[in-house]
Enzyme design. Sequence first.
Site, PDB file in Angstrom:
ATOM      1  N   LEU A  37       0.856  -1.180   0.000  1.00 39.51           N
ATOM      2  CA  LEU A  37       0.000   0.000   0.000  1.00 39.51           C
ATOM      3  C   LEU A  37       0.893   1.230   0.000  1.00 39.51           C
ATOM      4  O   LEU A  37       1.942   1.240   0.656  1.00 39.51           O
ATOM      5  CB  LEU A  37      -0.892   0.030   1.253  1.00 39.51           C
ATOM      6  N   ASP A  38       0.484   2.275  -0.725  1.00 39.70           N
ATOM      7  CA  ASP A  38       1.222   3.540  -0.683  1.00 39.70           C
ATOM      8  C   ASP A  38       1.329   4.026   0.767  1.00 39.70           C
ATOM      9  O   ASP A  38       0.488   3.699   1.610  1.00 39.70           O
ATOM     10  CB  ASP A  38       0.509   4.622  -1.502  1.00 39.70           C
ATOM     11  N   ILE A  39       2.346   4.826   1.030  1.00 39.44           N
ATOM     12  CA  ILE A  39       2.523   5.373   2.380  1.00 39.44           C
ATOM     13  C   ILE A  39       1.280   6.123   2.841  1.00 39.44           C
ATOM     14  O   ILE A  39       0.842   5.990   3.989  1.00 39.44           O
ATOM     15  CB  ILE A  39       3.758   6.297   2.419  1.00 39.44           C
TER      16      ILE A  39
END
Length: 279
Positions: A37-39
């Site tokens: 998942l993106d930050i």
Amino acid sequence: MTGIILVNKPRSLSSNTAVNIVKKCVGAKKAGHLGTLDIEAQGLLPVTINSSTKLFDFFLNKDKQYLTTFKFGEATETFDLEGEITKREDVNITIEQVEEALKSFQGKMSQMPPDYSAKKINGKKAYELKRQGKEVILKPKEIIIYNFKLIQQIDKNTFRFLLDCSSGTYVRALCRDLAKALSTCGVCYDITRTKCGNFELKDAFSLEEIKSGKYTLISPEKVFDYEKLSLNDADVAKLLNGQFLKIYKSDGNYKIYNNSFIGVGNVKNQLLKLTLRLN
């Protein structure tokens, strides 16, 4: 100990950092995840423990579901709030315009990944090269959009969506592309992953809960929707020694059991071979 822990990853934390926190909490020798998942994204992150880290390749193509918010008339380099706003336009996007534009976002389509992504270019992540001021040349990828639904308008030019899509779909890139279809620019304000394969966010645990010992370790067999195949001790021993086993079953993958789940086997021309050992 082996299995999967469903984590509700918070925003502003990388997937690898979340994995390392879980690894330390449960005292695992190895840990990984089943889809980053993106930050700035939050939500469901399945974390694999010890031998279950072998599941990554088998889980790679599982479908995903997201809740996300887009704001049109603004733009950043990263297509999300991690980047600074680089453009603003005076627009007034309506629900009717959004719903009309969404009609072209169904089924198979080609998507260009964001420059600020973890896509590898000669062994380097695209976002690392971009931040170094280097040129980033990415190739489009085929994705599948099963359902892209407008849920509500939150504010002027700000809309909430439900997205069901194939693995590898960049939600931020969909924001960019939908904005383009609306003849403007856009920023992805938030992303929450609610489903990953057959796992759901409602069954996930926060990092605080995991730190306090509150979590469920899911058996790795839950990843597979293959037919079950129960074998005796002698046949399992042959498979574990790398031998083929004559069996009158249709070609395909099977979940192999003895007294417990052993792993995954593949049948071809009535010969069974163990392809993934998890016990």
